[in-house]
Design an enzyme around this catalytic site. Sequence first.
Site, PDB file in Angstrom:
ATOM      1  N   LYS A  37      48.273  57.337 -34.191  1.00 58.43           N
ATOM      2  CA  LYS A  37      47.133  56.419 -34.278  1.00 58.43           C
ATOM      3  C   LYS A  37      45.835  57.189 -34.425  1.00 58.43           C
ATOM      4  O   LYS A  37      44.974  56.862 -35.259  1.00 58.43           O
ATOM      5  CB  LYS A  37      47.112  55.524 -33.039  1.00 58.43           C
ATOM      6  CG  LYS A  37      45.931  54.576 -32.938  1.00 58.43           C
ATOM      7  CD  LYS A  37      44.816  55.116 -32.061  1.00 58.43           C
ATOM      8  CE  LYS A  37      45.264  55.278 -30.613  1.00 58.43           C
ATOM      9  NZ  LYS A  37      44.163  55.742 -29.746  1.00 58.43           N
ATOM     10  N   SER A  70      40.813  55.749 -26.962  1.00 63.85           N
ATOM     11  CA  SER A  70      40.541  56.526 -28.184  1.00 63.85           C
ATOM     12  C   SER A  70      40.662  55.589 -29.369  1.00 63.85           C
ATOM     13  O   SER A  70      41.775  55.188 -29.739  1.00 63.85           O
ATOM     14  CB  SER A  70      41.537  57.689 -28.313  1.00 63.85           C
ATOM     15  OG  SER A  70      41.367  58.601 -27.270  1.00 63.85           O
ATOM     16  N   LYS A  80      36.283  62.752 -30.201  1.00 68.88           N
ATOM     17  CA  LYS A  80      37.692  62.648 -29.828  1.00 68.88           C
ATOM     18  C   LYS A  80      38.596  62.765 -31.054  1.00 68.88           C
ATOM     19  O   LYS A  80      39.664  63.384 -30.995  1.00 68.88           O
ATOM     20  CB  LYS A  80      37.956  61.327 -29.110  1.00 68.88           C
ATOM     21  CG  LYS A  80      39.420  61.120 -28.697  1.00 68.88           C
ATOM     22  CD  LYS A  80      39.926  62.242 -27.798  1.00 68.88           C
ATOM     23  CE  LYS A  80      41.428  62.158 -27.532  1.00 68.88           C
ATOM     24  NZ  LYS A  80      41.815  61.004 -26.712  1.00 68.88           N
TER      25      LYS A  80
END
Length: 294
Positions: A238, A95, A170
């Site tokens: 993140k 990701s 995502k």
Amino acid sequence: MSKIGFIGLGIMGRPMAGHLLDAGHTLSTVKRGTLDEPLASKGMQELDNPKAVAEACEIIITMVPDTPDVEEVLFGEGGVIEGLKPGTLVIDMSSIAPIATQGFAKRITEAGGEYVDAPVSGGEGGAINAALTIMVGATEEGFTRALPILEVMGKTITHIGGHGAGQTCKVANQIVVALTIEAVAEGLLFASKAGADVAKVRESLLGGLAQSKILDLHGERMIKRTFDPGFKIKLHQKDLNLALEGARSLNLALPGTANAQQLFQACAAQGGADWDHAGILRALESLADHEVGS
């Protein structure tokens, strides 16, 4: 069967690699400190670096934590691109940043490879059960080539669009997941502070409009206080950084996302960067001076 290089045997990557071996594919990876005996017993071989893996394989899968990690594996010294053969399929299931992904795809394509971004959702359980949701950014040809491999690891596989589209999807997923986890935590905290039986509250909510997989799985984690990671807070941080950076570039306000990020940061400040992301509850408990179930 295909010769596949799988780089990134973490919480998610390890069971994903196991499914590929079980399906009969030949698997190579990069040497780490110690040999992964269970995967090695199934036939996985370890090579010196990503270049050697690329030289030995026709498909490369990366499943590493962040954008710089993907860049290092693909383009660093001894990286995949140095051993890339014409027609090699490179599938990044990490990701990472959508814009960086577009740049990576361009470099791999110019070197003669086919690039697919295919980040996943479903957590450790989804990886173990080969039930991941996989969001794909690729050309039509790239998606067609990657699909049989992705089907070994996932259940819901959607071709979102061109390079970077999978990563964009995502990021959107991680926004929804973060805010839903926060909502579940707030709801259970409210119920507990008011003196209700939180287990029965959760059971009731699962029968109504508030029902969700997050209420089911993470609500149970919160009540049982099991915060060993299926997906670590620092990794969700993140992902939300990617969302907030993207929002700034789009001149877009995401206030709920920013708030969830602050709560994750409060967990990290308490030493909880490696807690499961359901641990966002602990930040809210600190603000309320109340522990769910107490």
